[in-house]
Design a protein around this motif. Structure first.
Motif, PDB file in Angstrom:
ATOM      1  N   LEU A   1     -11.125   1.264  -7.969  1.00 16.77           N
ATOM      2  CA  LEU A   1     -11.811   2.357  -8.645  1.00 16.77           C
ATOM      3  C   LEU A   1     -13.189   1.885  -9.080  1.00 16.77           C
ATOM      4  O   LEU A   1     -13.317   0.850  -9.723  1.00 16.77           O
ATOM      5  CB  LEU A   1     -11.003   2.806  -9.857  1.00 16.77           C
ATOM      6  CG  LEU A   1      -9.661   3.469  -9.528  1.00 16.77           C
ATOM      7  CD1 LEU A   1      -8.588   3.016 -10.493  1.00 16.77           C
ATOM      8  CD2 LEU A   1      -9.781   4.966  -9.551  1.00 16.77           C
TER       9      LEU A   1
ATOM     10  N   GLY B   1     -15.316   3.751 -10.978  1.00 16.84           N
ATOM     11  CA  GLY B   1     -15.795   4.705 -11.964  1.00 16.84           C
ATOM     12  C   GLY B   1     -14.622   5.203 -12.767  1.00 16.84           C
ATOM     13  O   GLY B   1     -13.469   5.000 -12.374  1.00 16.84           O
ATOM     14  N   ASP B   2     -14.895   5.850 -13.884  1.00 19.88           N
ATOM     15  CA  ASP B   2     -13.764   6.278 -14.716  1.00 19.88           C
ATOM     16  C   ASP B   2     -13.489   7.772 -14.581  1.00 19.88           C
ATOM     17  O   ASP B   2     -12.773   8.350 -15.371  1.00 19.88           O
ATOM     18  CB  ASP B   2     -13.984   5.884 -16.175  1.00 19.88           C
ATOM     19  CG  ASP B   2     -15.258   6.483 -16.734  1.00 19.88           C
ATOM     20  OD1 ASP B   2     -15.968   7.185 -15.973  1.00 19.88           O
ATOM     21  OD2 ASP B   2     -15.557   6.249 -17.909  1.00 19.88           O
TER      22      ASP B   2
ATOM     23  N   THR C   1      -1.317  -1.949  -5.272  1.00 22.49           N
ATOM     24  CA  THR C   1      -1.987  -2.359  -6.494  1.00 22.49           C
ATOM     25  C   THR C   1      -3.192  -1.465  -6.726  1.00 22.49           C
ATOM     26  O   THR C   1      -3.721  -0.860  -5.799  1.00 22.49           O
ATOM     27  CB  THR C   1      -2.510  -3.803  -6.409  1.00 22.49           C
ATOM     28  OG1 THR C   1      -3.443  -3.875  -5.322  1.00 22.49           O
ATOM     29  CG2 THR C   1      -1.400  -4.801  -6.178  1.00 22.49           C
ATOM     30  N   THR C   2      -3.612  -1.376  -7.960  1.00 17.54           N
ATOM     31  CA  THR C   2      -4.823  -0.651  -8.300  1.00 17.54           C
ATOM     32  C   THR C   2      -5.660  -1.533  -9.198  1.00 17.54           C
ATOM     33  O   THR C   2      -5.132  -2.160 -10.100  1.00 17.54           O
ATOM     34  CB  THR C   2      -4.483   0.645  -9.037  1.00 17.54           C
ATOM     35  OG1 THR C   2      -3.637   1.413  -8.210  1.00 17.54           O
ATOM     36  CG2 THR C   2      -5.724   1.435  -9.354  1.00 17.54           C
TER      37      THR C   2
ATOM     38  N   LYS D   1     -10.044  -2.537 -10.550  1.00 16.80           N
ATOM     39  CA  LYS D   1     -11.461  -2.183 -10.549  1.00 16.80           C
ATOM     40  C   LYS D   1     -12.242  -3.445 -10.232  1.00 16.80           C
ATOM     41  O   LYS D   1     -11.686  -4.542 -10.197  1.00 16.80           O
ATOM     42  CB  LYS D   1     -11.861  -1.618 -11.900  1.00 16.80           C
ATOM     43  CG  LYS D   1     -11.710  -2.628 -13.044  1.00 16.80           C
ATOM     44  CD  LYS D   1     -12.110  -2.049 -14.367  1.00 16.80           C
ATOM     45  CE  LYS D   1     -13.603  -2.129 -14.582  1.00 16.80           C
ATOM     46  NZ  LYS D   1     -14.005  -1.906 -15.973  1.00 16.80           N
TER      47      LYS D   1
END
Lengths: 444, 486
Positions: B400, B402-403, B427-428, B430
């Motif tokens: 990711l 950005g939020d 998995t995730t 940033k």
């Protein structure tokens, strides 16, 4: 008093709606306006939602409609005299000192229960009784966490709510001994039983619950249970559910948990028997620093069908959740695991883990896994893993070179596979009892 | 960190770099979809009767799906307005239609278009050994290296030519992997498909060059509905490349392609895609709706099909390249990088259907989301009852940037055989501040650091692309990340 046997020709949902209209007054606390309104709304939602169609995504692998077509009785006597203390005895955990609350066909039975030495302020009783004695608590919590608008089985349960377990642990109270909730089913005819449980643990409270049920008759029973759990600030709730039904009992259980700040909720579901079992667990950690653990173990054989659905809905930052489900499928059994972790936009710093491991023993058994992540926040750590496989040939060979029979080697490996879940049971006598059940399962 | 955030914003907001319109006179039929239109398309292409009959059967099936609203596929994690299928023109072909013998005869405007895309046709012809079947909108206008391929018995031509010259092959294989009853968009494509590519590799032949087509969507308001059919006969090998960019457009363009691959005994097909169609502007207006059905069948023993894709464009991507592992010991692979930014939405993944014994499949999917985009992986691994010793490994990683964006994984694992070994992990994460800090320390700017980290995250997949494509893919990913910052 076998009322409202459902007749065969009308639309399935309509049978329930007309049964509702016929016996509205018989439901929980008919005199309470708030509850009456709740039930009326719920039956409306039920009629709109309808039972899940074959293509409904959440019910993709479980054809529940087929089971519901059976003409179950919806009402029966509040309790049954045929249940004896020995029936209860059989479900007690050896060497475990516990407060025991007994329910017969979903109705609280004070005579069979052992609730003499509850700590000051702690209440364990039937929901029907609580509706009279603890109205304010029911108003504050009942039907606040379960979703009658979106979940058809919750709506149905809410509409027909009569009784169930009510556990209240007030602020700062710690219940040292676990509370065991036993539900016995003894109806003389095919029946749809709909217990409704409400567990409220206020700020700093601590309680451990063991929920188990058993049908003592050979008739077909369908249990549609809904449990709501409120976990206040810094409270700890440990919940264990043991599902060891005969092949004549099917179940849809729905558990909705609402967590406040810094609370800890742990749930373990052990499924050993039943016809069709569907467990829905939804946890909403609605404040920061919550901790959620969901464990599951299912051992299925014959034509058993076990469907575990979980949703952890992370709406607030800095929470932790962990899911760990294992299953062994034998015979013509079917296992399903559908776990979902939802991380909403504001739930930064969430740590969420999910793991599902299954063993399929025969080529007629099936396993369907659907571990989902839905993530809208960027500063999170989330992972999931799912594996399906068989016993390691080499490990079995190793054990056999040490003089174990094939049978023993297999049993050893399956038991140790299952133990990884049992390790998380903190009540030692319960852990031993479950271990014995697992071992017995694979030792013959 | 502020400049970093600023950079990510810029990336998310950056304009589409390949947007322009080629001014070629186009032959477009009126909007709308009915039996008359199907007949018109068929007659414009001088098609034989059997193909028209097939189109009409597909159209009637599509009509029956379109009539029932619950048959319309809504299960994907996508949010877009309903498509008005009567408001689309289903055929567009450059009007000067004669088939060229050499590139000199081709409209120079067209050649310049390719040059701007960085694909100089002549250069490629001379230097790289890539045969290019260039499809502008819907009709094939240039085919190179055909003679050389013909010497080996390889057939590589437009779909229309295949219908004309090799009807027996087309009849035998068309719709055998993706029947017109397969899904809503496959039915639509089967009814209105305009052209596409056909490729046949004879027994024991290893195709000496990468075969490639470049698709472009060009005429405003025309959907593009190609159909690709690749047949690899026993013991053959082919690597097929497909790459796309499209000019900037204001209204949504519908794209519903069908790709079918048949791999016979011991054959191997490697299919690589770069997709960079117009993703819409910052508010998500415009952009291509990409609904693609891609499927291959490992029909014979020891056959192999491999899908590799880099998805950076389109406002909606709905795409699940799949492999049916029917032959014993067959292998299916899926390697994917999906990058979304702005308001892009992607719901993409694969299906691996294990039918034969000792089959294995590998799925590696990397999703990168930025801006307000949503990026979903949706994949199925199915092991049938009789499929002994099936093996699958799946890995889905999301990043990711950005939020306000989303990264989702929806894997389905259906195991019906005890000898199967199936693993899935996801998995995730940033881009770590510590990673950027480390790069800064060594004199690497935030931008370059992010490029470096993202490129490292995708390395595994990009390495799977054939040489020429890998270079282009890296460049494209860097441009996508760079955006207007440069």
């Amino acid at each position: 008093m076998p009322a409202a046997l459902i007749d065969k020709d009308t639309r399935l949902e309509d049978r329930f709606v007309s049964a509702f209209e016929m016996q509205e007054g018989l439901s929980l606390n008919g005199s309470n306006d708030g509850l009456r309104r709740l039930r009326k709304e719920a039956i409306g939602h039920f009629a709109t939602l309808g039972f899940p169609a074959r293509k409904t995504e959440a019910w993709k692998y479980t054809n529940i409609g087929k089971l519901l077509k059976r003409p179950y009785a919806l009402t029966f006597g509040p309790s049954d005299d045929s249940v004896s203390a020995s029936d209860v005895e059989a479900l007690l955990i050896p060497d475990l000192e516990a407060h025991v609350a007994v329910f017969v066909n979903g109705h609280f039975n004070a005579a069979l229960s052992r609730l003499d030495d509850l700590p000051e302020g702690v209440v364990v009783t039937g929901l029907a009784e609580a509706a009279e004695t603890h109205t304010a608590l029911l108003d504050a919590h009942l039907a606040r966490y379960a979703d009658s608008e979106g979940e058809v089985f919750t709506a149905l349960n809410t509409a027909f709510t009569k009784d169930g377990a009510f556990v209240y642990v007030p602020r700062n109270a710690v219940v040292e001994k676990p509370v065991q909730l036993i539900n016995l089913m003894t109806t003389a005819e095919d029946a749809l039983v709909q217990p409704r449980n409400l567990i409220v643990a206020e700020e700093n409270a601590q309680v451990r619950l063991i929920q188990s049920s058993r049908a003592t008759t050979e008739v077909k029973t369908f249990v549609n249970a809904v449990s709501e759990v409120f976990v206040g600030d810094h409270a700890h709730v440990d919940r264990y559910e043991i599902q060891d039904e005969g092949t004549t009992t099917s179940m849809v259980t729905t558990l909705n948990v609402y967590q406040q700040a810094s609370s800890v909720f742990r749930n373990s579901t052990f499924t050993f028997g039943g016809e069709v079992i569907r467990n829905n667990i939804t946890v909403l950690p609605d404040a920061e620093q919550c901790e959620t653990h969901l464990y599951g173990l299912f051992l299925a054989d014959g034509t058993m069908h076990v469907d575990n659905h979980t949703l952890v809905d992370h709406a607030m930052p800095n929470c932790f959740s962990n899911e760990f489900y294992k299953g062994i499928l034998d015979g013509r059994a079917t296992g399903i695991f559908n776990g979902k972790v939802l991380v909403r936009q504001d739930a930064q710093q969430t740590n969420a883990y999910q793991s599902n491991k299954s063993i399929v023993l025969t080529d007629t058994a099936s396993m369907y896994a659907k571990p989902e992540l839905e993530i809208y926040a960027d500063d999170v750590k989330c992972s999931h893993g799912a594996t399906t496989g068989q016993l390691d040939e080499e490990a079995i060979f190793y054990l056999r070179t040490r003089g174990l029979t094939l049978q023993r080697a297999r049993a050893l490996m399956l038991v140790s596979f299952a133990r990884a879940v049992l390790d998380n049971v903190t009540l030692e006598p319960l852990q031993e009892a479950l271990d014995a059940m697992v071992t017995a399962r694979f030792s013959d | 960190m502020n400049t970093d955030t600023q950079y990510l914003h810029d990336v998310a907001d950056s304009d589409y770099e390949h947007g322009w319109v080629t001014e070629i006179e186009a032959d477009t039929i009126p909007k709308g979809l009915n039996e008359g239109i199907i007949r018109l398309i068929s007659s414009k292409k001088d098609e034989p009767e059997w193909l028209l009959a097939w189109r009409l059967r597909a159209f009637r099936h599509w009509q029956s799906l379109a009539a029932e609203t619950d048959k319309y596929p809504r299960w994907a994690h996508l949010d877009y307005p309903d498509i008005d299928y009567q408001d689309i023109s289903y055929y567009s072909a450059p009007s000067s239609k004669p088939k060229y013998e050499s590139l000199d005869e081709v409209d120079p405007e067209l050649l310049r278009t390719f040059e701007r895309l960085g694909i100089p046709l002549e250069e490629q012809k001379r230097l790289t050994g890539v045969a290019v079947d260039a499809v502008i909108d819907s009709v094939s206008v240039g085919t190179t290296f055909k003679e050389e391929l013909a010497r080996q018995g390889i057939i590589f031509c437009s779909f229309s030519e295949a219908v004309e010259h090799h009807p027996e092959l087309v009849k035998k294989y068309m719709g055998s992997v993706v029947p017109y009853t397969d899904n809503f968009y496959a039915a639509l494509n089967s009814a209105v498909f305009s052209d596409g590519s056909f490729c046949y590799i004879p027994k024991g032949v290893r195709c000496p060059m990468e075969l490639s087509t470049y698709f472009r969507i060009n005429e405003a308001g025309t959907g593009q509905f190609e159909r690709t059919l690749i047949v690899a006969d026993e013991g053959s090998y082919v690597s097929y490349l497909e790459g796309c960019t499209a000019p900037q457009r204001d209204e949504n363009q519908l794209h519903a392609a069908v790709v079918e691959i048949i791999a016979h005994k011991d054959a191997e097909v490697k299919y690589s895609t770069i997709q960079n169609w117009y993703p819409g502007n910052a508010e998500g207006k415009g952009g291509v709706f990409n609904f693609v059905t891609k499927r291959g069948i490992c029909d014979g023993d020891r056959s192999k099909i491999s899908w590799t894709q880099l998805e950076t464009g389109s406002s909606i991507t709905w795409k699940y390249p799949s492999v049916i592992l029917k032959g014993n010991d067959s292998i299916g692979e899926f390697y994917s990088v999906a990058f979304t930014k702005g308001r892009q939405q992607a719901d993409t993944g694969t299906k691996m259907i294990h039918i034969g014994n000792n089959t294995s499949s590998t799925i590696i999917s990397k999703g990168i989301s930025a801006g307000r985009s949503n990026n979903s992986y949706r994949g199925l691994v199915k092991v049938n009852k009789g499929a002994k010793n099936a093996r699958n490994f799946s890995q889905c990683d999301s990043m990711l940037l950005g939020d306000r964006c989303g990264a989702h994984t929806f894997p389905y694992l259906e195991i019906n055989n005890p000898t199967a070994q199936v693993e899935h992990e996801a998995t995730t994460s940033k881009v770590g501040e510590d990673q950027i800090f480390y790069c800064n320390q060594r004199g690497i700017s935030e931008q370059d650091a992010i490029k470096l980290i993202v490129s490292g995250f995708c390395q595994e997949i990009l390495a799977m692309l054939p040489m020429e494509f890998a270079v282009e893919a890296r460049k494209l990913l860097a441009i996508e990340l760079e955006g207007s910052v440069g």
